[in-house]
Design a protein around this motif. Structure first.
Motif, PDB file in Angstrom:
ATOM      1  N   GLU A  27      -8.317  -4.937  -4.547  1.00  0.00           N
ATOM      2  CA  GLU A  27      -9.121  -5.117  -3.335  1.00  0.00           C
ATOM      3  C   GLU A  27      -9.305  -6.599  -3.031  1.00  0.00           C
ATOM      4  N   GLN A  28      -9.559  -7.397  -4.084  1.00  0.00           N
ATOM      5  CA  GLN A  28      -9.689  -8.841  -3.891  1.00  0.00           C
ATOM      6  C   GLN A  28      -8.377  -9.442  -3.382  1.00  0.00           C
ATOM      7  N   TRP A  29      -7.263  -9.012  -3.951  1.00  0.00           N
ATOM      8  CA  TRP A  29      -5.960  -9.558  -3.558  1.00  0.00           C
ATOM      9  C   TRP A  29      -5.663  -9.241  -2.094  1.00  0.00           C
ATOM     10  N   PHE A  30      -5.892  -7.999  -1.692  1.00  0.00           N
ATOM     11  CA  PHE A  30      -5.632  -7.625  -0.295  1.00  0.00           C
ATOM     12  C   PHE A  30      -6.587  -8.350   0.649  1.00  0.00           C
ATOM     13  N   ALA A  31      -7.847  -8.542   0.234  1.00  0.00           N
ATOM     14  CA  ALA A  31      -8.803  -9.253   1.082  1.00  0.00           C
ATOM     15  C   ALA A  31      -8.352 -10.689   1.320  1.00  0.00           C
ATOM     16  N   LEU A  32      -7.784 -11.325   0.300  1.00  0.00           N
ATOM     17  CA  LEU A  32      -7.278 -12.691   0.461  1.00  0.00           C
ATOM     18  C   LEU A  32      -6.071 -12.752   1.390  1.00  0.00           C
ATOM     19  N   HIS A  33      -5.434 -11.593   1.620  1.00  0.00           N
ATOM     20  CA  HIS A  33      -4.297 -11.526   2.541  1.00  0.00           C
ATOM     21  C   HIS A  33      -4.670 -10.839   3.856  1.00  0.00           C
ATOM     22  N   ASP A  34      -5.999 -10.707   4.101  1.00  0.00           N
ATOM     23  CA  ASP A  34      -6.507 -10.134   5.364  1.00  0.00           C
ATOM     24  C   ASP A  34      -5.978  -8.725   5.607  1.00  0.00           C
ATOM     25  N   VAL A  35      -5.911  -7.940   4.536  1.00  0.00           N
ATOM     26  CA  VAL A  35      -5.483  -6.549   4.633  1.00  0.00           C
ATOM     27  C   VAL A  35      -6.646  -5.667   4.214  1.00  0.00           C
ATOM     28  N   ALA A  36      -7.023  -4.719   5.062  1.00  0.00           N
ATOM     29  CA  ALA A  36      -8.106  -3.799   4.734  1.00  0.00           C
ATOM     30  C   ALA A  36      -7.616  -2.793   3.695  1.00  0.00           C
ATOM     31  N   ALA A  37      -8.280  -2.760   2.563  1.00  0.00           N
ATOM     32  CA  ALA A  37      -7.871  -1.856   1.482  1.00  0.00           C
ATOM     33  C   ALA A  37      -9.097  -1.536   0.641  1.00  0.00           C
ATOM     34  N   LEU A  64       0.818  -1.219   0.000  1.00  0.00           N
ATOM     35  CA  LEU A  64       0.000   0.000   0.000  1.00  0.00           C
ATOM     36  C   LEU A  64       0.849   1.265   0.000  1.00  0.00           C
ATOM     37  N   ASP A  65       2.143   1.142   0.295  1.00  0.00           N
ATOM     38  CA  ASP A  65       3.036   2.293   0.277  1.00  0.00           C
ATOM     39  C   ASP A  65       3.554   2.606  -1.121  1.00  0.00           C
ATOM     40  N   TYR A  66       3.191   1.787  -2.103  1.00  0.00           N
ATOM     41  CA  TYR A  66       3.689   1.959  -3.471  1.00  0.00           C
ATOM     42  C   TYR A  66       2.511   2.219  -4.416  1.00  0.00           C
ATOM     43  N   PRO A  67       2.769   2.869  -5.553  1.00  0.00           N
ATOM     44  CA  PRO A  67       1.692   3.070  -6.532  1.00  0.00           C
ATOM     45  C   PRO A  67       1.231   1.733  -7.104  1.00  0.00           C
ATOM     46  N   LEU A  68      -0.080   1.547  -7.158  1.00  0.00           N
ATOM     47  CA  LEU A  68      -0.670   0.312  -7.671  1.00  0.00           C
ATOM     48  C   LEU A  68      -1.321   0.579  -9.024  1.00  0.00           C
ATOM     49  N   LEU A  69      -1.121  -0.315  -9.960  1.00  0.00           N
ATOM     50  CA  LEU A  69      -1.667  -0.176 -11.310  1.00  0.00           C
ATOM     51  C   LEU A  69      -2.937  -1.010 -11.422  1.00  0.00           C
ATOM     52  N   HIS A  70      -3.944  -0.457 -12.113  1.00  0.00           N
ATOM     53  CA  HIS A  70      -5.275  -1.081 -12.152  1.00  0.00           C
ATOM     54  C   HIS A  70      -5.705  -1.341 -13.596  1.00  0.00           C
ATOM     55  N   ALA A  80       6.933  -8.480  -6.352  1.00  0.00           N
ATOM     56  CA  ALA A  80       6.912  -7.389  -5.377  1.00  0.00           C
ATOM     57  C   ALA A  80       6.827  -7.927  -3.958  1.00  0.00           C
ATOM     58  N   ILE A  81       6.328  -9.145  -3.793  1.00  0.00           N
ATOM     59  CA  ILE A  81       6.222  -9.766  -2.477  1.00  0.00           C
ATOM     60  C   ILE A  81       6.471 -11.264  -2.622  1.00  0.00           C
ATOM     61  N   ALA A  82       7.134 -11.826  -1.655  1.00  0.00           N
ATOM     62  CA  ALA A  82       7.415 -13.263  -1.687  1.00  0.00           C
ATOM     63  C   ALA A  82       6.151 -14.017  -1.299  1.00  0.00           C
ATOM     64  N   ASP A  83       5.370 -14.413  -2.294  1.00  0.00           N
ATOM     65  CA  ASP A  83       4.078 -15.031  -2.021  1.00  0.00           C
ATOM     66  C   ASP A  83       3.698 -15.913  -3.198  1.00  0.00           C
ATOM     67  N   ASP A  84       2.850 -16.895  -2.928  1.00  0.00           N
ATOM     68  CA  ASP A  84       2.344 -17.747  -3.992  1.00  0.00           C
ATOM     69  C   ASP A  84       1.283 -17.003  -4.800  1.00  0.00           C
ATOM     70  N   PRO A  85       1.069 -17.415  -6.049  1.00  0.00           N
ATOM     71  CA  PRO A  85      -0.001 -16.797  -6.842  1.00  0.00           C
ATOM     72  C   PRO A  85      -1.364 -17.018  -6.168  1.00  0.00           C
ATOM     73  N   VAL A  86      -2.265 -16.061  -6.365  1.00  0.00           N
ATOM     74  CA  VAL A  86      -3.636 -16.205  -5.894  1.00  0.00           C
ATOM     75  C   VAL A  86      -4.555 -16.286  -7.114  1.00  0.00           C
ATOM     76  N   THR A  87      -5.723 -16.859  -6.922  1.00  0.00           N
ATOM     77  CA  THR A  87      -6.659 -17.071  -8.019  1.00  0.00           C
ATOM     78  C   THR A  87      -7.749 -16.011  -7.994  1.00  0.00           C
ATOM     79  N   LEU A  88      -7.901 -15.300  -9.102  1.00  0.00           N
ATOM     80  CA  LEU A  88      -8.968 -14.311  -9.262  1.00  0.00           C
ATOM     81  C   LEU A  88      -9.749 -14.647 -10.525  1.00  0.00           C
ATOM     82  N   GLY A  89     -10.811 -15.415 -10.388  1.00  0.00           N
ATOM     83  CA  GLY A  89     -11.635 -15.745 -11.547  1.00  0.00           C
ATOM     84  C   GLY A  89     -11.076 -16.890 -12.365  1.00  0.00           C
ATOM     85  N   GLU A  90     -11.671 -17.095 -13.542  1.00  0.00           N
ATOM     86  CA  GLU A  90     -11.316 -18.233 -14.386  1.00  0.00           C
ATOM     87  C   GLU A  90     -11.493 -17.849 -15.845  1.00  0.00           C
TER      88      GLU A  90
END
Length: 302
Positions: free
Chosen positions: A207-217, A192-198, A261-271
């Motif tokens: 918002e979905q990605w942060f919600a899956l990581h329990d971060v309010a955004a 959240l401290d860096y510019p995010l591209l949409h 940008a972060i050491a994390d596994d891929p997350v699934t957003l849709g199909e």
């Protein structure tokens, strides 16, 4: 089922009607169709007699279509255009036909296109014509017989072939993070401290990605793009962090243009799905393409 012959006007009469509507006069229509003005008038008169409807407002100083005539001309233009396209396809592909496939640009260019050579080699009589689209997309607005769709099974009136989940990774240019190369962030909230591209078609992905990581955004802001390819280039040039599908992110990471940008596994957003209207389900080129796609997916899963 085709309508009775009495409801099917001749192509020359439809061409005459369309030309008069498009050009505004019988003389211009005659020049456009390489006919005489009297021939245009005869075609329109025959069409009126067959339809038993007045198509020309004859109380005008110049030839002008009635509201019914203008509406019919619009329908005729669409039908003539589709017939011409079908004729071009037939001449270009006399053996196996063709498939007009509407694709999402990033998926089509980076996942599908590299594999199409295999389909062409196995089906030399079928031509696949690709056209790109953004969401939302409608089969009514073009000539596509099938499309690559991303999201959920929420599209009425189509059949679905599941292709793969959309796994995404947050990536950025190596110089964007204020830390040594190959040292991604550890805490999801730090992004959240860096510019995010949409992406314009999926503005809530972060918002979905942060919600899956329990971060309010909520109500995140940043640069907005209509294509993943443009967003990828923005990330490469250090304008922010982008959520990219793995088939696109992996290639950029391997080339050294982007890093995690972060050491994390891929997350699934849709199909991803292949979708098609029911009336095209038995089209031979589409049936062969579906079978080939199933083989590609099975090979990747194994």
């Amino acid at each position: 089922m085709i309508a009775p012959r009495r409801f099917l006007p001749s192509i020359p009469s439809l061409l005459a009607l369309e030309a008069v509507d498009r050009l505004g006069s019988a003389s211009a229509a005659a020049l456009d169709l390489n006919l005489t003005q009297s021939a245009i008038s005869r075609q329109l008169k025959q069409l009126e007699q067959q339809m038993e409807v007045d198509l020309i407002a004859r109380d005008q100083m110049r030839m002008q279509l009635t509201p019914a005539g203008a509406s019919f001309a619009k329908e005729a233009r669409a039908i003539l255009s589709r017939l011409a396209q079908a004729s071009v396809k037939l001449r270009a592909n006399p053996d196996g036909g063709s498939l007009n496939l509407s694709i999402l640009a990033s998926f089509g260019l980076h996942w599908l296109a590299p594999r199409l050579k295999d389909f062409v080699g196995k089906n030399p009589g079928i031509t696949v014509n690709l056209q790109t689209h953004n969401l939302p997309f409608s089969f009514d607005a073009g000539t596509a017989q099938a499309a690559i769709h991303y999201g959920n099974r929420d599209w009425p009136g189509v059949d679905y072939l599941p292709l793969m989940p959309k796994h995404v990774l947050p990536v950025c240019a190596p110089e964007l993070l204020d830390r040594p190369l190959e040292r991604p962030l550890a805490n999801p909230a730090d992004l959240l401290d860096y510019p995010l591209l949409h992406l314009e078609t999926h503005p809530d992905s972060w918002e979905q990605w942060f919600a899956l990581h329990d971060v309010a955004a909520d109500r995140l802001q940043g640069m907005l793009f209509d294509q993943s390819s443009a967003m990828t280039q923005a990330a490469v040039h250090g304008l922010g962090i982008a959520l990219l599908p793995t088939f696109l992110a992996d290639a950029e990471i391997a080339a050294g243009r982007l890093q995690l940008a972060i050491a994390d596994d891929p997350v699934t957003l849709g199909e991803y799905f292949l979708v098609w209207p029911a009336e095209h389900a038995d089209d031979y080129p589409l049936m062969k393409f579906r079978d080939w796609l199933l083989g590609q997916i099975a090979a990747e899963e194994s």
